[in-house]
Design an enzyme around this catalytic site. Structure first.
Site: not given
Length: 400
Positions: A148, A176-178
């Site tokens: 991220d 960004n991951d989520m």
């Protein structure tokens, strides 16, 4: 054993998802689908499991609170992909049970074991297979790993976070991951609907990535840039397109004021007893205020600094001006509005309290899907015993 709840009445109660994922992106997609009623079977590295198990403190019964938040209600199988028999068992399980596969291992990793998108969709044409990558399925960086903060830096996001003189800083949640997990769910749901509408035997390969997600978050700055706008700068809590729209310090705390149009701005000047600012041609329209931000904001800051936050909030709310206190995380946890939403839920075993799905159906929020599994707790799903073989032999004899 992990206690699982009933999924009756939930939208995805008849869907089985196999998550070959670690860290955050694929597990977040998996937990969303689990909250929506899907059965989620998580495949973890046999040696150490999902890396996120160790991402603490705090820890709950040996696994990080982060891991519990992303993986409650799932089943866990520990796997050694280098063992051909294990890889074959996982492949068989997917073909026989799965509607969806989520994976966020390095590109090409699963292809070596016959578990990549092409192999599995050939064996099971109805499968929806979702790759969650770092930089996308094409381009020179398609095989580059990513995390991220790396993507926050590469996407330009980090260049606009913070104040002008700050060192570079990241958005302090894995946005960004989520976000990639959310886009994965959107893609999967669209593919499932498309399959059911046109051809129940035709699945899809869905590709999402952290970089594409970051570019989507950056839609407004990128669009401004493409329109010939000025280079975005760090402006703290403020907005590059709306003024005033930021945090202001008061004598005993800070508040956020969002005067998002010209009418609200004039109301704000009236409440603050600053009529000259309302009539000043430099600040007549939002466009004027954006261009003259460096003149206007110090004038408002000086006025807000004269009273306590509570006084300002009462006056602003009376004037119907959007505003609110700047809260710390511990206050959010005990906040009356948070409590009224009943969004902080405990797993059935009482070990973990986390955030439930931010969606309600007919006024009801889905419950947490269950407890957090131990590493390999559900390995029995892949094990064939002599009893299984004898049962198969009997079935074959009866059919003959």
């Amino acid at each position: 054993m992990t206690e699982q709840r009933s999924t009756r009445g939930l939208p995805l109660e008849d869907i089985c998802v196999v998550e070959i994922g670690h860290s955050l992106a694929a597990p977040y997609a998996g937990i969303i689908l689990a909250h929506l009623g899907a059965r989620v079977v998580k495949i973890e590295n046999a040696a150490q499991g999902d890396y996120a198990r160790g991402w603490g403190p705090p820890f709950i019964d040996g696994a990080s609170a982060l891991f519990h938040a992303m993986n409650h209600g799932k089943e866990s199988i520990s796997a050694d992909f280098g063992d051909p028999a294990c890889a074959r068992s996982i492949r068989d399980f997917i073909v026989e049970n799965a509607d969806v596969v989520l994976q966020n291992l390095r590109p090409g990793n699963l292809d070596r074991y016959g578990l990549g998108a092409q192999d599995l969709t050939e064996l099971c044409p109805s499968l929806v297979y979702c790759n969650l990558g770092a930089f996308g399925a094409t381009g020179p960086l398609r095989n580059k790993p990513g995390y991220d903060p790396l993507v926050q830096a590469y996407s330009g996001m980090m260049s606009i976070v913070g104040h002008a003189d700050d060192a570079p800083s990241r958005v302090p949640v894995s946005i960004n991951d989520m976000g990639t997990g959310m886009w994965a769910v959107i893609g999967v749901l669209a593919a499932l609907r498309d399959k059911g509408r046109d051809d129940p035997e035709r699945g899809r390969i869905v590709d999402v990535s952290l970089y594409e997600t970051a570019l989507a978050w950056m839609t407004v700055p990128l669009s401004d840039c493409l329109a010939g706008g000025p280079e975005p700068t760090r402006i703290g809590s403020g907005s590059p397109n709306i003024v005033p729209y930021q945090v202001f310090d008061c004598t005993d705390g800070a508040i956020l004021v969002a005067a998002g149009n010209d009418t609200l701005y004039r109301r704000l000047c009236n409440v603050m007893d600053l009529p000259s600012l309302a009539d000043d041609p430099r600040f007549s329209t939002n466009g004027d205020r954006v261009l003259n931000r460096k003149v206007l904001i110090p004038l408002l800051e000086a006025r807000f600094a004269q009273k306590p936050a509570g006084d300002w909030l009462n006056a602003l709310e009376a004037g119907s001006i959007p505003c609110g206190p700047l809260q710390t995380v511990d206050r959010v946890v005990t906040n009356e509005q948070t409590a009224s939403l009943d969004i902080l839920r405990r797993t059935p075993d009482g070990r973990t309290t986390t955030v439930a799905l931010p969606v309600s159906f007919d006024g009801r929020r889905p419950p947490l899907p269950g407890n957090t599994p131990g590493l390999g707790e559900h390995n029995h799903l892949l094990i064939r015993t002599p009893a299984h073989d004898r049962a198969d032999d009997l079935l074959r004899q009866e059919s003959d």
